[in-house]
Scaffold this motif. Structure first.
Motif, PDB file in Angstrom:
ATOM      1  N   MET A  62       0.856  -1.180   0.000  1.00 57.57           N
ATOM      2  CA  MET A  62       0.000   0.000   0.000  1.00 57.57           C
ATOM      3  C   MET A  62       0.891   1.228   0.000  1.00 57.57           C
ATOM      4  SD  MET A  62      -3.219  -0.891  -0.014  1.00 57.57           S
ATOM      5  CE  MET A  62      -4.032   0.618   0.528  1.00 57.57           C
ATOM      6  N   THR A  63       0.662   2.136  -0.941  1.00 53.57           N
ATOM      7  CA  THR A  63       1.458   3.360  -1.022  1.00 53.57           C
ATOM      8  C   THR A  63       0.796   4.518  -0.288  1.00 53.57           C
ATOM      9  OG1 THR A  63       0.435   3.913  -3.146  1.00 53.57           O
ATOM     10  CG2 THR A  63       2.498   2.660  -3.206  1.00 53.57           C
ATOM     11  N   PHE A  64      -0.361   4.257   0.324  1.00 53.12           N
ATOM     12  CA  PHE A  64      -1.039   5.270   1.127  1.00 53.12           C
ATOM     13  C   PHE A  64      -1.714   4.563   2.300  1.00 53.12           C
ATOM     14  CE2 PHE A  64      -3.808   3.906  -2.295  1.00 53.12           C
ATOM     15  CZ  PHE A  64      -4.981   3.558  -1.634  1.00 53.12           C
ATOM     16  N   PRO A  65      -2.031   5.285   3.376  1.00 53.79           N
ATOM     17  CA  PRO A  65      -2.575   4.639   4.573  1.00 53.79           C
ATOM     18  C   PRO A  65      -3.918   3.957   4.326  1.00 53.79           C
ATOM     19  CG  PRO A  65      -1.735   6.822   5.083  1.00 53.79           C
ATOM     20  CD  PRO A  65      -1.743   6.719   3.590  1.00 53.79           C
ATOM     21  N   ALA A  66      -4.071   2.774   4.913  1.00 53.79           N
ATOM     22  CA  ALA A  66      -5.326   2.026   4.864  1.00 53.79           C
ATOM     23  C   ALA A  66      -5.630   1.530   6.269  1.00 53.79           C
ATOM     24  CB  ALA A  66      -5.219   0.859   3.889  1.00 53.79           C
ATOM     25  N   THR A  67      -6.905   1.445   6.605  1.00 50.87           N
ATOM     26  CA  THR A  67      -7.297   1.062   7.956  1.00 50.87           C
ATOM     27  C   THR A  67      -7.140  -0.433   8.187  1.00 50.87           C
ATOM     28  OG1 THR A  67      -8.872   2.891   8.067  1.00 50.87           O
ATOM     29  CG2 THR A  67      -9.186   1.094   9.629  1.00 50.87           C
ATOM     30  N   VAL A  68      -6.496  -0.781   9.303  1.00 53.83           N
ATOM     31  CA  VAL A  68      -6.361  -2.176   9.707  1.00 53.83           C
ATOM     32  C   VAL A  68      -7.748  -2.749   9.979  1.00 53.83           C
ATOM     33  CG1 VAL A  68      -5.524  -3.676  11.564  1.00 53.83           C
ATOM     34  CG2 VAL A  68      -4.046  -1.874  10.630  1.00 53.83           C
ATOM     35  N   ASN A  69      -7.945  -4.014   9.615  1.00 51.76           N
ATOM     36  CA  ASN A  69      -9.220  -4.692   9.817  1.00 51.76           C
ATOM     37  C   ASN A  69      -9.708  -4.505  11.247  1.00 51.76           C
ATOM     38  OD1 ASN A  69     -11.164  -6.819  10.368  1.00 51.76           O
ATOM     39  ND2 ASN A  69     -10.542  -7.712   8.425  1.00 51.76           N
ATOM     40  N   ASN A  70     -10.833  -3.838  11.413  1.00 49.93           N
ATOM     41  CA  ASN A  70     -11.365  -3.581  12.754  1.00 49.93           C
ATOM     42  C   ASN A  70     -12.664  -4.335  13.010  1.00 49.93           C
ATOM     43  OD1 ASN A  70     -13.051  -2.108  11.126  1.00 49.93           O
ATOM     44  ND2 ASN A  70     -12.408  -0.100  11.893  1.00 49.93           N
ATOM     45  N   SER A  71     -12.797  -5.493  12.346  1.00 49.53           N
ATOM     46  CA  SER A  71     -13.907  -6.388  12.637  1.00 49.53           C
ATOM     47  C   SER A  71     -13.360  -7.558  13.451  1.00 49.53           C
ATOM     48  CB  SER A  71     -14.546  -6.884  11.336  1.00 49.53           C
ATOM     49  OG  SER A  71     -13.597  -7.598  10.555  1.00 49.53           O
ATOM     50  N   GLY A  72     -14.138  -8.610  13.629  1.00 47.36           N
ATOM     51  CA  GLY A  72     -13.654  -9.769  14.369  1.00 47.36           C
ATOM     52  C   GLY A  72     -13.242  -9.395  15.779  1.00 47.36           C
ATOM     53  N   VAL A  73     -12.053  -9.847  16.206  1.00 45.36           N
ATOM     54  CA  VAL A  73     -11.619  -9.600  17.585  1.00 45.36           C
ATOM     55  C   VAL A  73     -11.310  -8.132  17.843  1.00 45.36           C
ATOM     56  CG1 VAL A  73     -10.719 -11.930  17.906  1.00 45.36           C
ATOM     57  CG2 VAL A  73      -9.209 -10.133  17.045  1.00 45.36           C
ATOM     58  N   MET A  74     -11.146  -7.349  16.793  1.00 38.93           N
ATOM     59  CA  MET A  74     -10.835  -5.919  16.958  1.00 38.93           C
ATOM     60  C   MET A  74     -12.087  -5.052  16.968  1.00 38.93           C
ATOM     61  SD  MET A  74      -7.424  -5.029  16.949  1.00 38.93           S
ATOM     62  CE  MET A  74      -7.017  -3.699  15.798  1.00 38.93           C
ATOM     63  N   ALA A  75     -13.242  -5.642  16.781  1.00 35.43           N
ATOM     64  CA  ALA A  75     -14.475  -4.865  16.715  1.00 35.43           C
ATOM     65  C   ALA A  75     -14.696  -4.080  18.001  1.00 35.43           C
ATOM     66  CB  ALA A  75     -15.654  -5.798  16.456  1.00 35.43           C
ATOM     67  N   GLY A  76     -14.868  -2.768  17.857  1.00 33.23           N
ATOM     68  CA  GLY A  76     -15.155  -1.917  18.996  1.00 33.23           C
ATOM     69  C   GLY A  76     -13.987  -1.633  19.910  1.00 33.23           C
ATOM     70  N   LYS A  77     -12.797  -2.074  19.541  1.00 30.30           N
ATOM     71  CA  LYS A  77     -11.636  -1.878  20.408  1.00 30.30           C
ATOM     72  C   LYS A  77     -11.002  -0.508  20.176  1.00 30.30           C
ATOM     73  CE  LYS A  77     -11.767  -6.158  21.972  1.00 30.30           C
ATOM     74  NZ  LYS A  77     -12.873  -6.719  21.163  1.00 30.30           N
ATOM     75  N   ARG A  78     -10.564   0.126  21.264  1.00 28.97           N
ATOM     76  CA  ARG A  78      -9.823   1.385  21.174  1.00 28.97           C
ATOM     77  C   ARG A  78      -8.364   1.077  21.466  1.00 28.97           C
ATOM     78  NH1 ARG A  78      -7.875   5.733  24.051  1.00 28.97           N
ATOM     79  NH2 ARG A  78      -8.124   7.750  23.000  1.00 28.97           N
ATOM     80  N   ILE A  79      -7.507   1.294  20.476  1.00 27.13           N
ATOM     81  CA  ILE A  79      -6.099   0.931  20.587  1.00 27.13           C
ATOM     82  C   ILE A  79      -5.304   2.061  21.242  1.00 27.13           C
ATOM     83  CG2 ILE A  79      -4.055   0.205  19.302  1.00 27.13           C
ATOM     84  CD1 ILE A  79      -6.445  -1.784  19.376  1.00 27.13           C
TER      85      ILE A  79
END
Length: 345
Positions: A62-79
């Motif tokens: 990826m040559t520009f920023p893309a969002t990390v998968n925030n479904s599954g175990v990451m759903a609703g998580k604040r990093i």
């Protein structure tokens, strides 16, 4: 796809449009950015799925920023904390849970197996269950977690003693770093195969690869090569009696900040120790040479790359030294620097 010899802005559109960045982490060929909203975006190489994107649309890079998968175990998580290894990524959410994705050749994802890359975040369990992690760190093919109780856990590649558990074995689930009983660790720094841990009392501990003296414990063989340690050792020398406030691990060298001054030890092939000469390294910590641009300066932050070092001062100046083969020293002329030189911003 061209190198830059001065800082250039990251493309703040798409996933990062209008966002404020709280932290960044750089791997070998990929980058993570943490927004103030607690979301993670990534860019760069995705050859080992280290960007953590949607499994159905995995590009090679990826040559520009893309969002990390925030479904599954990451759903609703604040990093709240991020780390990037050679080809894997780690994050911590505000509940102290650790998630990982990317390369897993040596078990660096901590999910109980090793082998194929994992393209989406998975939660790290084992000994971390019930712990509140406050920081993650990543080396070449290993991972580390620091808890709110000052405990350190590690997993992944351990052939140089990198995991600090008293063995030279790989681990696919977290193990406790040994030899730190009664010591409260407040921060970690990892680059490739060695680890620096800073205690709440300002002492520095190190373990792992000691080839060029990166552990700073003056322990070497008859050939002058440092002897690896699979348990934490105390970095002493001129740091004895100093209260260290920050540490930074490079590829084969180490930095510490105490009293506004920088100390360095380990490899010096490119001048990364800042002592005015390249070549031989140090097996003990020594002050970075102050003759020149750092004279009279109070350093507030330090950083280390593979074979270069950086420091910023209370006057918001940035100084760099060491290898400059890819213009990583920010416009100082394309040649290695053996003394701190002010970066051209």
């Amino acid at each position: 796809f061209t190198s830059a010899n001065h800082p250039v802005p990251v493309f703040m559109r798409g996933a990062l449009d209008g966002k404020l960045i709280a932290a960044v982490a750089g791997g070998y060929s990929h980058t993570l950015a943490l927004t103030t909203e607690g979301r993670v975006d990534a860019w760069g190489s995705n050859a080992q799925r280290q960007l953590g994107l949607d499994v159905a649309t995995q590009p090679g890079q990826m040559t520009f920023p893309a969002t990390v998968n925030n479904s599954g175990v990451m759903a609703g998580k604040r990093i709240v904390s991020i780390a990037a290894g050679l080809d894997h990524s780690l994050v911590v959410d505000d509940a102290g849970r650790v998630f990982s994705w990317g390369d897993n050749l040596l078990g660096e994802l901590g999910i109980g197996s090793s082998g194929s890359p994992n393209p989406v975040p998975q939660q790290v369990g084992g000994l971390l269950a019930g712990k509140k992690v406050i920081q993650v760190a990543a080396g070449h093919s290993n991972s580390y977690a620091l808890t709110d109780l000052g405990e350190v856990f590690a997993w992944g590649g351990g052939l140089e003693g990198d995991l600090g558990d008293g063995t030279f074995a790989n681990r696919s689930t977290p193990v406790a770093v040994t030899g730190l009983s009664g010591v409260f660790i407040s921060s970690l720094s990892v680059r490739v195969y060695h680890v620096l841990a800073l205690s709440s009392t300002g002492q520095v501990y190190a373990w792992g690869d000691n080839l060029r003296g990166a552990l700073g414990n003056n322990n070497f063989d008859i050939h002058g090569d440092g002897i690896d340690s699979n348990v934490p050792v105390l970095v002493g020398g001129v740091l004895a009696g100093e209260v260290v406030t920050a540490v930074a691990a490079g590829r084969l060298h180490s930095l510490a900040l105490a009293g506004g001054k920088v100390y360095a030890w380990g490899g010096n092939n490119a001048g990364q120790l800042g002592n005015g000469a390249g070549g031989s390294g140090n097996h003990v910590a020594l002050p970075v040479e102050l003759a020149g641009n750092l004279t009279g300066k109070t350093v507030t932050h330090i950083g280390a790359g593979d074979e270069f070092s950086a420091a910023s001062t209370k006057d918001n100046e940035v100084f760099v030294w060491g290898s400059n083969f890819s213009d990583q020293l920010a416009g100082v002329g394309g040649i290695n620097q053996v003394l701190p030189t002010q970066a051209d911003f």
